[in-house]
Design a protein around this motif. Sequence first.
Motif, mmCIF file in Angstrom:
data_model
loop_
_atom_site.group_PDB
_atom_site.id
_atom_site.type_symbol
_atom_site.label_atom_id
_atom_site.label_comp_id
_atom_site.label_asym_id
_atom_site.label_seq_id
_atom_site.Cartn_x
_atom_site.Cartn_y
_atom_site.Cartn_z
ATOM 1 N N SER A 231 5.550 -34.049 25.739
ATOM 2 C CA SER A 231 4.302 -33.292 25.840
ATOM 3 C C SER A 231 3.192 -33.980 25.069
ATOM 4 N N HIS A 232 1.987 -33.985 25.649
ATOM 5 C CA HIS A 232 0.771 -34.452 24.963
ATOM 6 C C HIS A 232 0.920 -35.882 24.443
ATOM 7 N N ILE A 233 1.518 -36.725 25.217
ATOM 8 C CA ILE A 233 1.627 -38.128 24.820
ATOM 9 C C ILE A 233 1.677 -38.974 26.088
ATOM 10 N N LYS A 234 1.018 -40.114 26.043
ATOM 11 C CA LYS A 234 1.047 -41.024 27.177
ATOM 12 C C LYS A 234 2.028 -42.157 26.870
ATOM 13 N N PRO A 235 2.839 -42.520 27.855
ATOM 14 C CA PRO A 235 3.918 -43.487 27.599
ATOM 15 C C PRO A 235 3.471 -44.936 27.585
ATOM 16 N N GLU A 236 2.167 -45.195 27.633
ATOM 17 C CA GLU A 236 1.702 -46.571 27.777
ATOM 18 C C GLU A 236 2.115 -47.461 26.605
ATOM 19 N N LEU A 237 2.207 -46.886 25.402
ATOM 20 C CA LEU A 237 2.542 -47.690 24.228
ATOM 21 C C LEU A 237 4.018 -47.636 23.880
ATOM 22 N N ILE A 238 4.794 -46.858 24.624
ATOM 23 C CA ILE A 238 6.243 -46.803 24.391
ATOM 24 C C ILE A 238 6.890 -48.029 25.012
ATOM 25 N N GLU A 239 7.813 -48.640 24.289
ATOM 26 C CA GLU A 239 8.492 -49.821 24.789
ATOM 27 C C GLU A 239 9.996 -49.628 24.733
ATOM 28 N N VAL A 240 10.674 -50.341 25.621
ATOM 29 C CA VAL A 240 12.136 -50.323 25.604
ATOM 30 C C VAL A 240 12.625 -50.829 24.250
ATOM 31 N N GLY A 241 13.530 -50.093 23.639
ATOM 32 C CA GLY A 241 14.028 -50.452 22.318
ATOM 33 C C GLY A 241 13.462 -49.604 21.204
ATOM 34 N N ASP A 242 12.372 -48.859 21.473
ATOM 35 C CA ASP A 242 11.830 -47.951 20.457
ATOM 36 C C ASP A 242 12.870 -46.889 20.119
ATOM 37 N N MET A 243 12.929 -46.529 18.842
ATOM 38 C CA MET A 243 13.921 -45.561 18.383
ATOM 39 C C MET A 243 13.230 -44.324 17.817
ATOM 40 N N ALA A 244 13.930 -43.193 17.922
ATOM 41 C CA ALA A 244 13.376 -41.935 17.428
ATOM 42 C C ALA A 244 14.505 -41.002 17.038
ATOM 43 N N ARG A 245 14.161 -40.052 16.191
ATOM 44 C CA ARG A 245 15.078 -38.991 15.805
ATOM 45 C C ARG A 245 14.745 -37.768 16.636
ATOM 46 N N VAL A 246 15.710 -37.263 17.400
ATOM 47 C CA VAL A 246 15.492 -36.113 18.268
ATOM 48 C C VAL A 246 16.133 -34.885 17.634
ATOM 49 N N ILE A 247 15.368 -33.800 17.561
ATOM 50 C CA ILE A 247 15.839 -32.543 16.991
ATOM 51 C C ILE A 247 15.997 -31.527 18.114
ATOM 52 N N ILE A 248 17.075 -30.772 18.065
ATOM 53 C CA ILE A 248 17.418 -29.818 19.106
ATOM 54 C C ILE A 248 16.257 -28.877 19.398
ATOM 55 N N GLY A 249 16.190 -28.408 20.641
ATOM 56 C CA GLY A 249 15.116 -27.521 21.035
ATOM 57 C C GLY A 249 15.391 -26.065 20.684
ATOM 58 N N CYS A 250 14.301 -25.357 20.415
ATOM 59 C CA CYS A 250 14.371 -23.920 20.137
ATOM 60 C C CYS A 250 13.218 -23.266 20.879
ATOM 61 N N ASP A 251 13.529 -22.260 21.712
ATOM 62 C CA ASP A 251 12.484 -21.621 22.516
ATOM 63 C C ASP A 251 11.805 -20.460 21.799
ATOM 64 N N LYS A 252 12.111 -20.263 20.501
ATOM 65 C CA LYS A 252 11.453 -19.261 19.659
ATOM 66 C C LYS A 252 11.801 -17.829 20.035
ATOM 67 N N GLN A 253 12.821 -17.628 20.853
ATOM 68 C CA GLN A 253 13.237 -16.285 21.224
ATOM 69 C C GLN A 253 14.222 -15.734 20.200
ATOM 70 N N PHE A 254 14.186 -14.410 19.999
ATOM 71 C CA PHE A 254 15.106 -13.784 19.045
ATOM 72 C C PHE A 254 16.554 -13.952 19.499
ATOM 73 N N SER A 255 16.802 -13.829 20.793
ATOM 74 C CA SER A 255 18.174 -13.971 21.297
ATOM 75 C C SER A 255 18.705 -15.375 21.046
ATOM 76 N N THR A 256 17.836 -16.385 21.153
ATOM 77 C CA THR A 256 18.258 -17.761 20.886
ATOM 78 C C THR A 256 18.585 -17.948 19.415
ATOM 79 N N CYS A 257 17.732 -17.411 18.561
ATOM 80 C CA CYS A 257 17.956 -17.520 17.111
ATOM 81 C C CYS A 257 19.263 -16.826 16.717
#
Length: 296
Positions: A231-257
């Motif tokens: 979201s809200h990012i353009k992939p033009e500067l992303i390159e193959v080999g770039d690394m990132a830390r991914v954190i699990i998603g949370c939809d902010k719902q009480f049932s999910t919590c």
Amino acid sequence: MRQFSPAFDAHLKSGATSLCNCWLLTLRNEQQLGFTDHDQQIAFDGHVFEPKAGFQPSAMTDKRNEAVDTAEVLGFVDDERLTEQMLRAGLLANAQVDWWWVNWRKPEERHLMRRDYIGEIKQVDNRFEAELRSHHAKLNQKRGRIYQRHCDAQFGDGRCGIDANSASFSGTVTVTAIAEDGTITVTGLEARAEGWASKGTMHWQSGAYKNDRVSIAQHARTSGEDVLTLSHIKPELIEVGDMARVIIGCDKQFSTCRDKFNNSANFQGFPHIPGDDFVLRYPRPGDDLSGGVLFK
């Protein structure tokens, strides 16, 4: 009234000044870029200000009330550190700009004139105009809490209470492909279920977006490969080999919590707040009108 240092004040009153403007841009990913309208390189406070970008300030306004002060700075994208791709990718959005008057003969004689934040950016060919907004602009931003059904905590922060960096809720990924539609293919999520990272967060550890954070709109698995839509990012500067830390998603719902994270005690929303239709309800036979607890 501005209070200048004695040395800088004496230089201004000397009648023959050698002043220039220096700007220090601090991007969202904490990268810092220095520019000056002088024709030679200037250095102070551990920063180097390059003349190559051809920056030029416009008139600026200072208001004596809560209104937002504004100014503009003009420039040409002719520096390898400030590229057209960076502008299109939004790396300059909300960047902090420190603006000095500097005696280029003695850079220790200087004064910080303003500290602004970049607002709207216009680009025409190889030239850009950046609107500078004063710190008063932050007064227009939301502060405090809003009474709403969804949780308003950031997953993993102190109010949430969950360790988002634990192996159960995060993992390191590597970009293996960038598609024309802007999605990226990554490795490192093979052990996770499809959709595990949807509505999650990606914290870049390398590449042009290093130290920047971006939301993950969707996590899909196609032909055994994990595909992320950012979201809200353009992939033009992303390159193959770039690394990132991914954190699990949370939809902010009480049932999910409650069901997914077993963390309902720390839920920072109001799941049982009455909706807009509550005022249209009327007593019906069988309703519990004792004033007791409705939700347990």
